[in-house]
Design a protein around this motif. Sequence first.
Motif, PDB file in Angstrom:
ATOM      1  N   ASP A 202       0.870  -1.180   0.000  1.00  0.00           N
ATOM      2  CA  ASP A 202       0.000   0.000   0.000  1.00  0.00           C
ATOM      3  C   ASP A 202       0.906   1.230   0.000  1.00  0.00           C
ATOM      4  O   ASP A 202       1.776   1.362   0.861  1.00  0.00           O
ATOM      5  CB  ASP A 202      -0.904  -0.016   1.237  1.00  0.00           C
ATOM      6  CG  ASP A 202      -1.978   1.068   1.200  1.00  0.00           C
ATOM      7  OD1 ASP A 202      -1.615   2.249   1.029  1.00  0.00           O
ATOM      8  OD2 ASP A 202      -3.159   0.722   1.354  1.00  0.00           O
ATOM      9  N   SER A 203       0.703   2.103  -0.932  1.00  0.00           N
ATOM     10  CA  SER A 203       1.585   3.268  -1.083  1.00  0.00           C
ATOM     11  C   SER A 203       1.596   4.163   0.149  1.00  0.00           C
ATOM     12  O   SER A 203       2.533   4.942   0.356  1.00  0.00           O
ATOM     13  CB  SER A 203       1.160   4.084  -2.307  1.00  0.00           C
ATOM     14  OG  SER A 203      -0.187   4.535  -2.181  1.00  0.00           O
ATOM     15  N   SER A 204       0.579   4.062   1.006  1.00  0.00           N
ATOM     16  CA  SER A 204       0.515   4.906   2.202  1.00  0.00           C
ATOM     17  C   SER A 204       1.201   4.257   3.414  1.00  0.00           C
ATOM     18  O   SER A 204       1.342   4.895   4.457  1.00  0.00           O
ATOM     19  CB  SER A 204      -0.944   5.218   2.550  1.00  0.00           C
ATOM     20  OG  SER A 204      -1.638   4.048   2.921  1.00  0.00           O
ATOM     21  N   TRP A 205       1.633   3.011   3.269  1.00  0.00           N
ATOM     22  CA  TRP A 205       2.223   2.298   4.403  1.00  0.00           C
ATOM     23  C   TRP A 205       3.728   2.573   4.499  1.00  0.00           C
ATOM     24  O   TRP A 205       4.561   1.694   4.320  1.00  0.00           O
ATOM     25  CB  TRP A 205       1.964   0.804   4.299  1.00  0.00           C
ATOM     26  CG  TRP A 205       0.514   0.441   4.530  1.00  0.00           C
ATOM     27  CD1 TRP A 205      -0.534   1.285   4.709  1.00  0.00           C
ATOM     28  CD2 TRP A 205      -0.019  -0.888   4.567  1.00  0.00           C
ATOM     29  NE1 TRP A 205      -1.701   0.602   4.877  1.00  0.00           N
ATOM     30  CE2 TRP A 205      -1.431  -0.742   4.791  1.00  0.00           C
ATOM     31  CE3 TRP A 205       0.512  -2.150   4.428  1.00  0.00           C
ATOM     32  CZ2 TRP A 205      -2.285  -1.844   4.879  1.00  0.00           C
ATOM     33  CZ3 TRP A 205      -0.330  -3.253   4.529  1.00  0.00           C
ATOM     34  CH2 TRP A 205      -1.711  -3.099   4.749  1.00  0.00           C
ATOM     35  N   THR A 206       4.057   3.791   4.778  1.00  0.00           N
ATOM     36  CA  THR A 206       5.460   4.145   4.970  1.00  0.00           C
ATOM     37  C   THR A 206       5.836   3.930   6.434  1.00  0.00           C
ATOM     38  O   THR A 206       4.975   3.909   7.317  1.00  0.00           O
ATOM     39  CB  THR A 206       5.703   5.614   4.592  1.00  0.00           C
ATOM     40  OG1 THR A 206       4.827   6.439   5.370  1.00  0.00           O
ATOM     41  CG2 THR A 206       5.440   5.852   3.111  1.00  0.00           C
ATOM     42  N   THR A 207       7.119   3.789   6.688  1.00  0.00           N
ATOM     43  CA  THR A 207       7.597   3.532   8.043  1.00  0.00           C
ATOM     44  C   THR A 207       7.111   4.612   9.015  1.00  0.00           C
ATOM     45  O   THR A 207       7.263   5.805   8.752  1.00  0.00           O
ATOM     46  CB  THR A 207       9.131   3.476   8.070  1.00  0.00           C
ATOM     47  OG1 THR A 207       9.587   2.508   7.120  1.00  0.00           O
ATOM     48  CG2 THR A 207       9.641   3.104   9.451  1.00  0.00           C
ATOM     49  N   GLY A 208       6.526   4.178  10.125  1.00  0.00           N
ATOM     50  CA  GLY A 208       6.090   5.112  11.151  1.00  0.00           C
ATOM     51  C   GLY A 208       4.679   5.632  10.999  1.00  0.00           C
ATOM     52  O   GLY A 208       4.179   6.361  11.869  1.00  0.00           O
ATOM     53  N   THR A 209       3.998   5.255   9.927  1.00  0.00           N
ATOM     54  CA  THR A 209       2.632   5.728   9.688  1.00  0.00           C
ATOM     55  C   THR A 209       1.639   4.999  10.604  1.00  0.00           C
ATOM     56  O   THR A 209       1.739   3.785  10.799  1.00  0.00           O
ATOM     57  CB  THR A 209       2.229   5.500   8.218  1.00  0.00           C
ATOM     58  OG1 THR A 209       3.137   6.173   7.363  1.00  0.00           O
ATOM     59  CG2 THR A 209       0.810   6.002   7.952  1.00  0.00           C
ATOM     60  N   GLU A 210       0.691   5.747  11.158  1.00  0.00           N
ATOM     61  CA  GLU A 210      -0.359   5.145  11.972  1.00  0.00           C
ATOM     62  C   GLU A 210      -1.489   4.684  11.048  1.00  0.00           C
ATOM     63  O   GLU A 210      -2.012   5.482  10.253  1.00  0.00           O
ATOM     64  CB  GLU A 210      -0.913   6.164  12.976  1.00  0.00           C
ATOM     65  CG  GLU A 210       0.098   6.685  13.975  1.00  0.00           C
ATOM     66  CD  GLU A 210       0.509   5.626  14.981  1.00  0.00           C
ATOM     67  OE1 GLU A 210      -0.313   4.719  15.246  1.00  0.00           O
ATOM     68  OE2 GLU A 210       1.641   5.706  15.504  1.00  0.00           O
ATOM     69  N   ILE A 211      -1.854   3.419  11.135  1.00  0.00           N
ATOM     70  CA  ILE A 211      -2.893   2.886  10.255  1.00  0.00           C
ATOM     71  C   ILE A 211      -3.889   2.055  11.060  1.00  0.00           C
ATOM     72  O   ILE A 211      -3.625   1.654  12.190  1.00  0.00           O
ATOM     73  CB  ILE A 211      -2.299   2.010   9.124  1.00  0.00           C
ATOM     74  CG1 ILE A 211      -1.524   0.818   9.722  1.00  0.00           C
ATOM     75  CG2 ILE A 211      -1.416   2.835   8.211  1.00  0.00           C
ATOM     76  CD1 ILE A 211      -1.016  -0.155   8.672  1.00  0.00           C
ATOM     77  N   SER A 212      -5.051   1.802  10.449  1.00  0.00           N
ATOM     78  CA  SER A 212      -6.062   0.926  11.031  1.00  0.00           C
ATOM     79  C   SER A 212      -6.361  -0.159  10.005  1.00  0.00           C
ATOM     80  O   SER A 212      -6.787   0.144   8.884  1.00  0.00           O
ATOM     81  CB  SER A 212      -7.342   1.708  11.364  1.00  0.00           C
ATOM     82  OG  SER A 212      -8.319   0.848  11.904  1.00  0.00           O
ATOM     83  N   LEU A 213      -6.131  -1.395  10.381  1.00  0.00           N
ATOM     84  CA  LEU A 213      -6.233  -2.506   9.436  1.00  0.00           C
ATOM     85  C   LEU A 213      -7.540  -3.259   9.594  1.00  0.00           C
ATOM     86  O   LEU A 213      -7.938  -3.621  10.705  1.00  0.00           O
ATOM     87  CB  LEU A 213      -5.072  -3.485   9.647  1.00  0.00           C
ATOM     88  CG  LEU A 213      -3.669  -2.937   9.401  1.00  0.00           C
ATOM     89  CD1 LEU A 213      -2.628  -3.934   9.896  1.00  0.00           C
ATOM     90  CD2 LEU A 213      -3.468  -2.644   7.925  1.00  0.00           C
ATOM     91  N   ILE A 214      -8.222  -3.511   8.468  1.00  0.00           N
ATOM     92  CA  ILE A 214      -9.426  -4.326   8.464  1.00  0.00           C
ATOM     93  C   ILE A 214      -9.317  -5.346   7.339  1.00  0.00           C
ATOM     94  O   ILE A 214      -8.513  -5.184   6.404  1.00  0.00           O
ATOM     95  CB  ILE A 214     -10.700  -3.479   8.264  1.00  0.00           C
ATOM     96  CG1 ILE A 214     -10.616  -2.710   6.927  1.00  0.00           C
ATOM     97  CG2 ILE A 214     -10.924  -2.543   9.425  1.00  0.00           C
ATOM     98  CD1 ILE A 214     -11.918  -1.999   6.571  1.00  0.00           C
TER      99      ILE A 214
END
Length: 334
Positions: A202-214
């Motif tokens: 995922d192009s937004s999954w850079t190191t240190g990024t806060e994400i919510s996975l479903i």
Amino acid sequence: MKDKKQVLFRAIILCGITALLLVGFLVYQNHKQDRQTPRSSGTKEFMEEGIVTWEGERYRRTPAVKTILLAGIDRTGNELEGVSSARYRSGGQADFLMFIAIDHTNRQIHRLQIDRDAMTEATVLSVYGQETGTRLMQVCLSHSFGATKEDNARYTIRAVRNLMDNEEIYNWYMVDYTAVGTLADMLGGIQLTVPTDMTSIDSSWTTGTEISLIGDQAIRFVRERKTIGKGTNEERMQRQNVFMDAALEQTRLAFDADSDFGSELLSALRSKSETNLSDAELLDIINSTKTYEVLPVNYLDGTYTTGDSGYMEFYPAENTSQDWIIQNLYTKVL
């Protein structure tokens, strides 16, 4: 002559009976003496029972420790690398393996993640389902053998025990990888920090990024390997533990907020899992350990190499599993 033979035969029988009575008498006398041993001596023998010496120190097995093997199963593709699919060889790979020890004495949960590439002796079946001995292979492949999920589990447990110095595994819970998505959806997403560059997924999954996975995102986060970093399972295990720690914390909060959440979760995972525990037993384990300290995940020491088949192989260092068992399942005798 016939009378002499009968007399001789009776004499031999009489001698045999006499010898047996003599042996019985001696055994009885020894047993009687053992029972008359002073209590102090018997207590000392009892206290010494179960004590082992490891690296110059004495240890005794910690009471009330139960073990569970948790496995994540990947059933996609050809389950046995380099081997054609067959009824007794298509159970899928145990790509995630976690040896869990619940210490009810100290109210702690010990965790040892076993690399799916760890080399161990695993039971091999013929195409007709007959055991043909063992073969050194990646521990994940042990789950491939067998015609039923119970068979798959049994051979996986046997292979893991070979890695773990024959340590007893009382319970097991094996679940399909897709259950990760189910859990994430039921929790409303798993919130975590991306530990390494995962922009290949995922192009937004850079190191240190806060994400919510479903859903599928959660599955890809814990399952993807070859397109991230060096593509090793060693790196993936670190990422899986980031997910597990986040999911564990959110699951505990869900249990506290909704008393029915546990039953609903087990019901949702039932078709994706195989276990020797009933729902009631699983809920009892969950409820009885909610306040236990969950210790950091441990790993076996060892070396990685590329095998002749071209696949990665992990060779645990000598005595590394025994050392983990002693340090986590035994208590030092002072």
